[in-house]
Write an enzyme that holds these catalytic residues in place. Structure first.
Site, PDB file in Angstrom:
ATOM      1  N   GLU A  37       0.852  -1.180   0.000  1.00  0.00           N
ATOM      2  CA  GLU A  37       0.000   0.000   0.000  1.00  0.00           C
ATOM      3  C   GLU A  37       0.895   1.240   0.000  1.00  0.00           C
ATOM      4  O   GLU A  37       1.752   1.389   0.872  1.00  0.00           O
ATOM      5  CB  GLU A  37      -0.919  -0.001   1.221  1.00  0.00           C
ATOM      6  CG  GLU A  37      -1.652   1.306   1.477  1.00  0.00           C
ATOM      7  CD  GLU A  37      -2.453   1.806   0.286  1.00  0.00           C
ATOM      8  OE1 GLU A  37      -2.372   3.018  -0.008  1.00  0.00           O
ATOM      9  OE2 GLU A  37      -3.159   0.992  -0.354  1.00  0.00           O
ATOM     10  N   SER A  43      -7.608  -0.087   4.547  1.00  0.00           N
ATOM     11  CA  SER A  43      -8.980  -0.512   4.875  1.00  0.00           C
ATOM     12  C   SER A  43      -9.808   0.627   5.462  1.00  0.00           C
ATOM     13  O   SER A  43     -10.355   0.527   6.569  1.00  0.00           O
ATOM     14  CB  SER A  43      -8.959  -1.696   5.848  1.00  0.00           C
ATOM     15  OG  SER A  43      -8.330  -2.812   5.271  1.00  0.00           O
ATOM     16  N   CYS A  47     -15.550   7.095   1.261  1.00  0.00           N
ATOM     17  CA  CYS A  47     -16.886   7.693   1.154  1.00  0.00           C
ATOM     18  C   CYS A  47     -17.215   8.562   2.357  1.00  0.00           C
ATOM     19  O   CYS A  47     -18.094   9.424   2.287  1.00  0.00           O
ATOM     20  CB  CYS A  47     -17.939   6.599   1.014  1.00  0.00           C
ATOM     21  SG  CYS A  47     -17.727   5.530  -0.428  1.00  0.00           S
TER      22      CYS A  47
END
Length: 460
Positions: A37, A43, A47
């Site tokens: 990552e 995780s 939104c």
């Protein structure tokens, strides 16, 4: 016997859902999982960024579903701030570069590979677009950078470029923080994810909320002050002062690695997969999340839809298949819901232009009803638009704009679309009724009845 090696590129929804599911199905000694990552977080809910900025939720910790440490405790070797720069599919390895500690590069081998590289914001190459004070809102790092600018600014003028989901949500967040907000939109109406007649309802409501929305305008650049910071946004015929600029122009699949490796891409640039989320033409390579195109169950074509709901489902499917089981992702109907202040906005299925592009002949019907029984306190108007196939009456799409209780009604239509129902079949749906929740005839069913009439009239 050596453990099988799984490499995952991308540490957000699809990638880590796949890694976690595969770990549940396979023992640590059977499967070694390495995930990369490039950001600072894993995780997390992108939104939720507008609601963090607007003060509805604390963040960024509140938006993180599982930390890097929690993944590592589950025997997943998650390497943060590490970017994958090259895929060597012939030799089964990926090249990585550490974004800290001097930029060290290395190769990591794999037996199975998952690509979950997400999407990147659309950022046109305009003068001043990269100036301090101009912000995207794709990652938690983006959200923190925007908050830092807002906290440091003495002014209270904001310009949002783009009136899609992110644009209207950020407009609300900035209004709540006491900013004077101007939204610049290239299309004739805000929310191009709706038909123009429904978008006009959104525009009217935004104006009533004090959000200036300039439609049919093209941004030409960002002006800067003596210190190089953004001070205004220019269009073809005007200049809009800004102490902060937020870009909400949508995203595109981040598939540069995949393209360089010769993997198959669709019309939108997203990776193409089969129903098991395996990249087409590849035996040991899967892809999911915002970097892929998926089957639209209504039109029969592939589409790029960047949503966390899909990404998590993709990851579950990939993890099941990598872990030795079998699962499929059948496709989507294009359901989405959003809000700006107290206005709820929802759609599922096809818009008129999408139905035309798919070669479908259709009819439409629009109704105005109330979210509750008209005599019950708090009843508010809502509009429902429905599309149906002209000859068969098959439901093709639904759009809803209204106040409290309007948006999630779109789920009724999403289920009907998935089931391939006709609008006539929909009129017999046994939906819940009580005056605080709905009129005797729910607005979705009223729209279905009117659409049935339109189908019958078109057949005469």
């Amino acid at each position: 016997m050596a453990a099988e090696r799984l490499v995952v590129i991308g540490g957000d929804a699809a990638g880590m859902a796949a890694a976690s599911q595969a770990r549940r199905l396979r023992k640590p000694g059977e499967l070694a999982i390495t995930a990369f990552e490039r950001g600072h977080f894993t995780s997390y809910s992108a939104c939720g960024i507008p609601y963090w900025v607007g003060g509805d939720v604390d963040g960024p910790d509140a938006l993180i579903a599982r930390t890097a440490e929690e993944h590592r405790a589950r025997e997943i070797d998650l390497r943060m701030r590490t970017e994958v720069t090259e895929l060597d599919l012939d030799r089964g390895r990926v090249r990585t570069r550490e974004l800290e500690n001097g930029g060290r590069e290395s190769w990591t081998g794999f037996d199975k590979l998952v690509i979950a590289t997400g999407a990147r914001p659309r950022r046109p190459g305009l003068p001043g677009i990269d100036a301090p004070g101009v912000h995207g809102v794709q990652t938690l790092d983006d959200g923190q950078a925007l908050l830092d600018t807002l906290d440091a600014s003495s002014g209270r003028r904001a310009v949002v470029v783009g009136a899609g989901y992110i644009g209207v949500e950020m407009a609300e967040a900035l209004i709540r923080r006491g900013y004077q907000v101007t939204v610049l939109e290239q299309s004739a109406q805000p929310m191009s994810t709706l038909d123009p007649d429904m978008g006009a309802l959104v525009h009217e409501a935004m104006c009533q909320m004090g959000i200036e929305t300039v439609r049919g305008t093209t941004v030409t650049g960002v002006l800067t002050d003596a210190a190089g910071r953004a001070r205004a946004v220019t269009t073809e015929d005007a200049e809009y002062p800004a102490d902060v600029v937020v870009l909400g122009m949508g995203v595109r699949p981040e598939t540069s690695l995949a393209a360089a490796a010769g993997l198959p891409l669709g019309d939108s640039g997203g990776l193409l997969t089969d129903l098991a989320m395996r990249v087409r033409g590849q035996d040991h390579l899967w892809a999911g999340g915002d970097c892929v195109e998926v089957l639209d169950l209504v039109s029969g074509h592939t589409r790029h839809i960047a949503l966390g709901t899909h990404a998590n489902k993709h990851g579950q499917v990939i993890g099941a298949n990598v872990g030795g089981g079998y699962a499929t992702f059948p496709g989507v109907v294009g359901t989405a819901v959003s809000k700006v202040c107290d206005l709820e906005i929802a759609r599922t299925g096809l818009l008129e232009r999408q139905a035309h592009a798919a070669g479908l002949r259709f009819v439409t019907a629009t109704v105005e009803a109330t979210n509750r029984a008209g005599y019950y306190p708090g009843a508010r108007p809502m509009h429902v638009k429905m599309l149906a196939e002209r000859r068969t009456g098959r439901l093709l799409g639904v759009q809803i704009v209204g106040r409290e209780g309007a948006g999630k009604r779109v789920d009724i239509a999403a289920v009907a679309l998935t089931a391939g129902m006709t609008v006539e079949q929909m009129t017999a749906l046994d939906l819940g009724y009580a005056p605080p929740f709905s009129p005797v005839w729910d607005p979705v069913l009223v729209a279905a009845r009117k659409t049935v009439s339109a189908v019958r009239a078109a057949g005469i």
